[in-house]
Design a protein around this motif. Structure first.
Motif, PDB file in Angstrom:
ATOM      1  N   ALA A  95       0.840  -1.206   0.000  1.00 18.46           N
ATOM      2  CA  ALA A  95       0.000   0.000   0.000  1.00 18.46           C
ATOM      3  C   ALA A  95       0.870   1.250   0.000  1.00 18.46           C
ATOM      4  O   ALA A  95       0.613   2.218  -0.743  1.00 18.46           O
ATOM      5  CB  ALA A  95      -0.933  -0.014   1.208  1.00 18.46           C
ATOM      6  N   ALA A  96       1.928   1.226   0.835  1.00 19.35           N
ATOM      7  CA  ALA A  96       2.834   2.385   0.847  1.00 19.35           C
ATOM      8  C   ALA A  96       3.541   2.515  -0.497  1.00 19.35           C
ATOM      9  O   ALA A  96       3.729   3.639  -1.014  1.00 19.35           O
ATOM     10  CB  ALA A  96       3.855   2.213   1.979  1.00 19.35           C
ATOM     11  N   HIS A  97       3.912   1.359  -1.078  1.00 24.10           N
ATOM     12  CA  HIS A  97       4.589   1.413  -2.377  1.00 24.10           C
ATOM     13  C   HIS A  97       3.655   1.959  -3.454  1.00 24.10           C
ATOM     14  O   HIS A  97       4.089   2.705  -4.347  1.00 24.10           O
ATOM     15  CB  HIS A  97       5.073   0.009  -2.730  1.00 24.10           C
ATOM     16  N   ARG A  98       2.351   1.583  -3.385  1.00 18.68           N
ATOM     17  CA  ARG A  98       1.399   2.097  -4.378  1.00 18.68           C
ATOM     18  C   ARG A  98       1.257   3.614  -4.252  1.00 18.68           C
ATOM     19  O   ARG A  98       1.176   4.330  -5.272  1.00 18.68           O
ATOM     20  CB  ARG A  98       0.033   1.440  -4.173  1.00 18.68           C
ATOM     21  N   GLN A  99       1.183   4.110  -3.025  1.00 15.09           N
ATOM     22  CA  GLN A  99       1.076   5.560  -2.852  1.00 15.09           C
ATOM     23  C   GLN A  99       2.292   6.263  -3.458  1.00 15.09           C
ATOM     24  O   GLN A  99       2.157   7.283  -4.164  1.00 15.09           O
ATOM     25  CB  GLN A  99       0.962   5.901  -1.355  1.00 15.09           C
ATOM     26  N   ARG A 100       3.461   5.707  -3.210  1.00 15.20           N
ATOM     27  CA  ARG A 100       4.676   6.323  -3.750  1.00 15.20           C
ATOM     28  C   ARG A 100       4.693   6.214  -5.269  1.00 15.20           C
ATOM     29  O   ARG A 100       5.036   7.164  -5.975  1.00 15.20           O
ATOM     30  CB  ARG A 100       5.903   5.638  -3.144  1.00 15.20           C
ATOM     31  N   SER A 101       4.252   5.039  -5.790  1.00 13.84           N
ATOM     32  CA  SER A 101       4.231   4.855  -7.243  1.00 13.84           C
ATOM     33  C   SER A 101       3.211   5.771  -7.896  1.00 13.84           C
ATOM     34  O   SER A 101       3.427   6.275  -9.016  1.00 13.84           O
ATOM     35  CB  SER A 101       3.914   3.398  -7.580  1.00 13.84           C
ATOM     36  N   ARG A 102       2.065   5.969  -7.213  1.00  2.96           N
ATOM     37  CA  ARG A 102       1.045   6.860  -7.782  1.00  2.96           C
ATOM     38  C   ARG A 102       1.583   8.284  -7.930  1.00  2.96           C
ATOM     39  O   ARG A 102       1.350   8.952  -8.950  1.00  2.96           O
ATOM     40  CB  ARG A 102      -0.192   6.840  -6.895  1.00  2.96           C
ATOM     41  N   GLU A 139       4.720   9.128  -8.233  1.00  2.74           N
ATOM     42  CA  GLU A 139       5.705   9.123  -9.303  1.00  2.74           C
ATOM     43  C   GLU A 139       5.038   9.063 -10.668  1.00  2.74           C
ATOM     44  O   GLU A 139       5.476   9.707 -11.632  1.00  2.74           O
ATOM     45  CB  GLU A 139       6.655   7.940  -9.129  1.00  2.74           C
ATOM     46  N   LEU A 140       3.904   8.267 -10.765  1.00  2.00           N
ATOM     47  CA  LEU A 140       3.201   8.144 -12.037  1.00  2.00           C
ATOM     48  C   LEU A 140       2.573   9.477 -12.442  1.00  2.00           C
ATOM     49  O   LEU A 140       2.579   9.853 -13.623  1.00  2.00           O
ATOM     50  CB  LEU A 140       2.134   7.049 -11.931  1.00  2.00           C
ATOM     51  N   GLU A 141       1.982  10.167 -11.475  1.00  2.00           N
ATOM     52  CA  GLU A 141       1.394  11.467 -11.799  1.00  2.00           C
ATOM     53  C   GLU A 141       2.455  12.418 -12.338  1.00  2.00           C
ATOM     54  O   GLU A 141       2.227  13.139 -13.328  1.00  2.00           O
ATOM     55  CB  GLU A 141       0.739  12.062 -10.552  1.00  2.00           C
ATOM     56  N   THR A 142       3.620  12.411 -11.730  1.00  2.00           N
ATOM     57  CA  THR A 142       4.717  13.258 -12.214  1.00  2.00           C
ATOM     58  C   THR A 142       5.124  12.857 -13.625  1.00  2.00           C
ATOM     59  O   THR A 142       5.349  13.699 -14.517  1.00  2.00           O
ATOM     60  CB  THR A 142       5.924  13.159 -11.265  1.00  2.00           C
ATOM     61  N   LEU A 143       5.183  11.510 -13.861  1.00  2.00           N
ATOM     62  CA  LEU A 143       5.584  11.022 -15.176  1.00  2.00           C
ATOM     63  C   LEU A 143       4.545  11.369 -16.236  1.00  2.00           C
ATOM     64  O   LEU A 143       4.880  11.714 -17.375  1.00  2.00           O
ATOM     65  CB  LEU A 143       5.792   9.508 -15.109  1.00  2.00           C
ATOM     66  N   LEU A 144       3.221  11.290 -15.860  1.00  2.00           N
ATOM     67  CA  LEU A 144       2.171  11.644 -16.807  1.00  2.00           C
ATOM     68  C   LEU A 144       2.234  13.115 -17.198  1.00  2.00           C
ATOM     69  O   LEU A 144       1.987  13.483 -18.366  1.00  2.00           O
ATOM     70  CB  LEU A 144       0.795  11.305 -16.208  1.00  2.00           C
ATOM     71  N   LYS A 145       2.523  13.915 -16.240  1.00  2.00           N
ATOM     72  CA  LYS A 145       2.656  15.340 -16.565  1.00  2.00           C
ATOM     73  C   LYS A 145       3.794  15.559 -17.567  1.00  2.00           C
ATOM     74  O   LYS A 145       3.659  16.337 -18.514  1.00  2.00           O
ATOM     75  CB  LYS A 145       2.922  16.149 -15.287  1.00  2.00           C
ATOM     76  N   GLN A 146       4.909  14.855 -17.353  1.00  2.00           N
ATOM     77  CA  GLN A 146       6.030  14.991 -18.276  1.00  2.00           C
ATOM     78  C   GLN A 146       5.651  14.499 -19.675  1.00  2.00           C
ATOM     79  O   GLN A 146       5.954  15.115 -20.686  1.00  2.00           O
ATOM     80  CB  GLN A 146       7.235  14.215 -17.752  1.00  2.00           C
ATOM     81  N   HIS A 147       4.935  13.325 -19.730  1.00  2.00           N
ATOM     82  CA  HIS A 147       4.548  12.778 -21.029  1.00  2.00           C
ATOM     83  C   HIS A 147       3.535  13.668 -21.733  1.00  2.00           C
ATOM     84  O   HIS A 147       3.549  13.792 -22.970  1.00  2.00           O
ATOM     85  CB  HIS A 147       3.957  11.364 -20.829  1.00  2.00           C
ATOM     86  N   ALA A 148       2.608  14.259 -20.945  1.00  2.00           N
ATOM     87  CA  ALA A 148       1.630  15.170 -21.564  1.00  2.00           C
ATOM     88  C   ALA A 148       2.341  16.368 -22.207  1.00  2.00           C
ATOM     89  O   ALA A 148       1.988  16.805 -23.314  1.00  2.00           O
ATOM     90  CB  ALA A 148       0.625  15.641 -20.513  1.00  2.00           C
ATOM     91  N   GLN A 149       3.352  16.872 -21.494  1.00  2.00           N
ATOM     92  CA  GLN A 149       4.114  17.986 -22.056  1.00  2.00           C
ATOM     93  C   GLN A 149       4.844  17.568 -23.327  1.00  2.00           C
ATOM     94  O   GLN A 149       4.863  18.283 -24.331  1.00  2.00           O
ATOM     95  CB  GLN A 149       5.111  18.504 -20.999  1.00  2.00           C
ATOM     96  N   GLU A 150       5.414  16.344 -23.285  1.00  2.00           N
ATOM     97  CA  GLU A 150       6.121  15.839 -24.453  1.00  2.00           C
ATOM     98  C   GLU A 150       5.154  15.614 -25.605  1.00  2.00           C
ATOM     99  O   GLU A 150       5.491  15.847 -26.772  1.00  2.00           O
ATOM    100  CB  GLU A 150       6.847  14.539 -24.105  1.00  2.00           C
ATOM    101  N   LEU A 151       3.900  15.127 -25.286  1.00  2.00           N
ATOM    102  CA  LEU A 151       2.915  14.879 -26.334  1.00  2.00           C
ATOM    103  C   LEU A 151       2.491  16.186 -27.006  1.00  2.00           C
ATOM    104  O   LEU A 151       2.337  16.254 -28.231  1.00  2.00           O
ATOM    105  CB  LEU A 151       1.696  14.157 -25.742  1.00  2.00           C
ATOM    106  N   ARG A 152       2.280  17.210 -26.190  1.00  2.00           N
ATOM    107  CA  ARG A 152       1.931  18.509 -26.771  1.00  2.00           C
ATOM    108  C   ARG A 152       3.066  19.015 -27.668  1.00  2.00           C
ATOM    109  O   ARG A 152       2.841  19.550 -28.757  1.00  2.00           O
ATOM    110  CB  ARG A 152       1.630  19.518 -25.655  1.00  2.00           C
TER     111      ARG A 152
END
Length: 881
Positions: A327-334, A336-349
């Motif tokens: 559960a703690a790992h999922r919170q940390r991964s979530r 990190e994933l949100e940060t990664l999605l923001k980066q990918h969205a910027q790259e996609l634009r």
């Protein structure tokens, strides 16, 4: 350092898991083994008590016999005055007859000098007469104390047995001699053979003289001293038998006196639990050796269970901890994933901007930013001219060189594809215009298109912000092929399921048809078997009236009993057939149970008295809901089995309430039934013991099927050596629902006078010549005027208005003729309706009800002559009134 700490934690966890598992397994195994061993020891003690009671009862049965024999004046006279040869012969015969009555081994009369005067085995080669028994302890004890007891091997017969003696005194109380009986205990050893354990009996010298296994007999349980050996040699107690020591090692002594012993000679593979009980009256000891492996099995099972429970608990704790870490790992991964999605969205634009820029600035049409895409991509501007594409687009459509260029109208590309048939059937201009209008509308679309070579393309189109359009072409041929294969497989599977369903339906119909054929075959076979049986019973009745000798009458009784037993077997077979086919009708209603139990107790009480038993029953006022006739059949089978298998004692019939149900119970004191056979006894032709009389083995099979038909549970409980309990559960009813039975028609009992039947004109119609002949002989014995005894054709020919019988005996099934239909045709010839009795082997309730509605008599084959005579008298008197 981190890795070292991680290994330390893992090692600690493993040590806790393994150590806890071993500790729990050891503790649970020890506790369970101790408890199981204590339970086994208590069970062995109870079993040993039963064996001791059986041995003591066998001895007590003959305990008073020497005292009774000592009072016989003929014996004392023979001891006072030596008898002559004739007197000695009479004395031998008397002892032989007494021995037959008492069922002992031998009876011997010994004189004052220790020499046998007479014996029950006088005629055998090993006769006791004339033998000197003055050295035997039973003789010395009786002469000194008045009575004696001694177990040893017979010196004359060589057969071991238990000798009971009693002195025969004169008027002054001086001993004249001794009467001795010998009891053979070999039958007791045969009974012990049924026990899986080893059963031993030892004397006061600790010599094993009884055992259910030969290797254990004549064994020494301890070393004998010289005085004891001299005493045994003087009395020749065990003759020339070699007394071998029994070698054993006691591993453990239990709190109740039992021992865990390892046997070396005779050798046993596993340790045994040894229990001993004293028989003070005989100065004997009874021993039982029971396999102690079951306690070890229980201990191992408990140890495995406890270890498994500890492991499960440990794994559960580890699982909870792991879930928390996950559960703690999922919170940390979530995060990190949100940060990664923001980066990918910027790259996609950024990539989209690059794509638009590439589409606007492309000059050669091949855009490097589109080459990495697996789909074929083409981009047009607002004027529907080519702007950019990738090499995959060119591969999919195989355009010729020079056709696809920047600035070329897309209409020319469409027209080229239309000439190759890629735009489908129909006019080419309409297809092209339809696609151009769709591009102008700026609406996204998605469709599939199949090329001539079988390639399937998924086409997706999306508008661009400046009015252009981007279209992608994905090759989905493999996906479509897989989907088609899956659909084909599903269709084949559905077809196969449908075929299997049809096959199962055909098999079910064939099984049902076979069951119907079997039912009809059983009914037909029983009908054909009952025909000669019916004739035989009538001939026996005629024969009984012609015999006057008592011995011949007894022979006739035996024949009739055998025919009755055969009748019962056939009726049981027919009942089983009707129960299995579902043709047996039921009449479930509320009725008082008390009268039924009273009737059964009265009927079976007479049979119990004839066997030397007692039948007790407990009255009841309960109201139950069932079919009274079928419930009576269940209880009759219970009582019949109880009387058959109970040698002595009593049988109890009673009830026990259980909520909304009532258990009707039958207790007996028979030999009992092993628990492993509780289900087998409800199978057809299954008999565990022969009992006092041999049954067909169908009674409990019928009980099980009737119980299943009525929804009444059937249960059996039994204890070996103590008896069995059979019970059936019936629903309780309300007294207000009880419907009194309709009054029965007038009943005429059989009388010895021939007045009611004398000179009565009777017709007997049956297609079986043996039945016809037997019926004629029986009716003529009753002085009837038998005007016709023949088949249906002869009856139709003889029927006339001036030849009307007073009574008709009519079979039901006669080839192509049906009894009731034939009767109606005969009534047309007679112009009258004389009374009729249907005599049939058909066990059909509907036919019986039809006969009652028409006022006809009804009898089932084989016919009991008294019942036929009574029914004929009843119908004639009723018709006369």
């Amino acid at each position: 350092m981190y890795r070292l700490g991680r290994y330390r934690t893992l090692l600690t966890t493993l040590l806790v898991m393994i150590g806890g598992t071993i500790l729990c397994a050891a503790s649970a195994g020890h506790f369970a083994g101790q408890r199981a061993l204590a339970g086994e020891s208590a069970q062995v003690q109870r079993q040993l008590q039963l064996h001791a009671q059986g041995l003591q009862q066998r001895i007590d049965r003959f305990g008073t016999l020497p005292q009774v024999m000592a009072l016989d004046p003929d014996l004392s006279t023979a001891l006072r005055t030596p008898p002559d040869a004739a007197g000695r012969q009479r004395l031998n015969l008397k002892l032989a007859r007494a021995n037959q009555v008492t069922r002992t081994s031998t009876l011997t009369l010994v004189g004052r000098d220790g020499v046998a005067v007479a014996a029950s085995n006088w005629a055998e080669p090993s006769s006791n007469v004339g033998e000197d028994y003055s050295y035997r302890p039973y003789y010395l004890q009786a002469m000194a104390n008045g009575h004696g007891r001694f177990y040893g091997i017979g010196m004359t017969t060589g057969v071991p047995g238990y000798f009971l003696s009693h002195a025969i005194n004169d008027a002054a109380g001086r001993p004249l001699g001794v009467i001795v009986i010998k009891i053979e205990l070999s039958a007791l050893e045969q009974e012990w053979l049924a026990s899986p354990d080893i059963v031993l009996a030892s004397d006061n010298h600790d010599v094993v003289f009884l055992a259910n296994q030969d290797a254990w007999r004549y064994r020494l349980l301890r070393d004998l001293g010289r005085p004891e050996r001299n005493e045994m040699a003087a009395s020749r107690q065990y003759a020339d038998r070699s007394l071998q020591p029994l070698r054993a090692r006691t591993e453990r002594v239990l709190e109740d006196g039992g021992r865990i012993v390892h046997m070396a000679d005779p050798a046993l593979p596993r340790p045994v639990l040894w229990q001993t009980i004293d028989l003070p009256e005989e100065d004997w000891h009874l021993h039982l050796l029971h396999d102690a492996g079951a306690a070890g099995t229980v201990a191992r099972s408990a140890a495995i269970g406890a270890g498994a429970a500890w492991l499960a608990l440990g794994f559960l704790v580890l699982f909870v901890q792991q879930r928390r870490r996950l559960a703690a790992h999922r919170q940390r991964s979530r995060r990190e994933l949100e940060t990664l999605l923001k980066q990918h969205a910027q790259e996609l634009r950024t990539a989209q901007d690059g794509l638009l820029e590439a589409a606007q600035d492309a000059d050669s049409g091949l855009s490097r930013s589109l080459e990495h895409l697996p789909q074929g991509v083409v981009i047009i501007d607002g004027q529907q001219r080519l702007v950019a594409w990738n090499s995959r687009y060119l591969e999919l459509f195989r355009f010729p060189p020079g056709l696809v260029q920047v600035g070329r109208p897309i209409e020319e590309i469409f027209r080229f594809n239309a000439r190759r048939g890629l735009l489908g059937p129909g006019p080419i201009d309409e297809a092209i215009e339809r696609r151009l209008n769709h591009l102008r509308s700026g609406r996204p679309h998605m469709r599939e298109s199949e090329k001539d070579d079988g390639t399937v393309l998924e086409i997706r189109g999306n508008p661009l912000p400046d009015g252009g359009f981007v279209t992608s072409y994905a090759d989905i041929t493999s996906y479509k092929n897989a989907a088609r294969e899956l659909r084909s497989l599903a269709d084949a599977l559905e077809h196969r399921v449908a075929e299997r369903t049809r096959d199962l339906d055909d098999a079910r119909r064939e099984a049902e048809q076979a069951n119907r054929y079997k039912t009809r075959f059983v009914a037909s076979a029983v009908h054909d078997l009952l025909q000669p049986l019916n004739a035989a019973r009538m001939f026996v009745s005629v024969l009984r009236g012609k015999l006057v000798d008592a011995e011949q009458q007894q022979t006739v009784d035996h024949i009739e009993a055998a025919l009755s037993a055969q009748d019962a077997i056939l009726a049981s077979l027919l009942d089983i057939s009707r129960l299995e086919s579902g043709s047996l009708s039921t009449r479930v209603r509320a009725f008082n149970l008390g009268p039924l139990l009273e009737t059964l107790a009265r009927e079976f009480g007479i049979a119990a008295e004839g066997r030397g038993l007692q039948l007790h029953w407990v009255p009841t006022t309960a109201v139950v809901v069932s079919d009274e006739a079928l419930l009576r059949r269940i209880l009759q089978n219970f009582l019949s089995n109880a009387l058959r298998y109970t040698q002595r004692g009593r049988v109890l019939l009673g009830c026990r309430r259980d909520g909304a149900r009532l258990w009707i119970q039958v207790h007996d004191q028979g030999p009992g039934i092993p628990e492993s056979l509780h289900r087998e006894i409800f199978e057809e032709f299954r008999r565990l013991h022969d009992g006092q009389e041999r049954g067909a083995g169908l009674g409990l099979a019928i009980v099980e099927r009737i119980g299943r038909l009525l929804g009444h549970p059937i249960q059996v409980r039994s204890t070996l050596g103590s008896g069995s309990l059979f019970e059936v559960a019936v629903p309780l009813g309300s007294p207000t629902d009880v419907v009194l039975p309709e009054p029965s028609p007038d009943h005429v009992v059989e009388t010895t006078a021939d007045g009611p039947l004398r000179s009565r004109r009777v017709w007997a119609i049956d297609d079986d010549p043996h039945v016809v002949a037997a019926t004629r002989a029986l009716l003529e014995r009753w002085a009837c005027d038998v005007q016709l005894a023949d088949g249906p054709l002869a009856a139709l020919q003889a029927a006339a208005a001036d030849a009307v019988p007073e009574l008709v005996l009519l079979d039901v099934r006669m080839g192509e003729f049906d009894g009731p239909t034939l009767y109606e045709r005969l009534c047309g010839h007679w112009q009258a309706r004389p009374p009729v009795i249907l005599v049939t082997a058909e066990r059909d309730d509907a036919l019986k009800a039809y006969a009652q509605e028409n006022g006809w008599g009804f009898l089932s084959k084989p016919v009991r002559p008294p019942a036929l005579r009574a029914l004929m008298t009843q119908l004639l008197l009723r018709h006369h009134r």
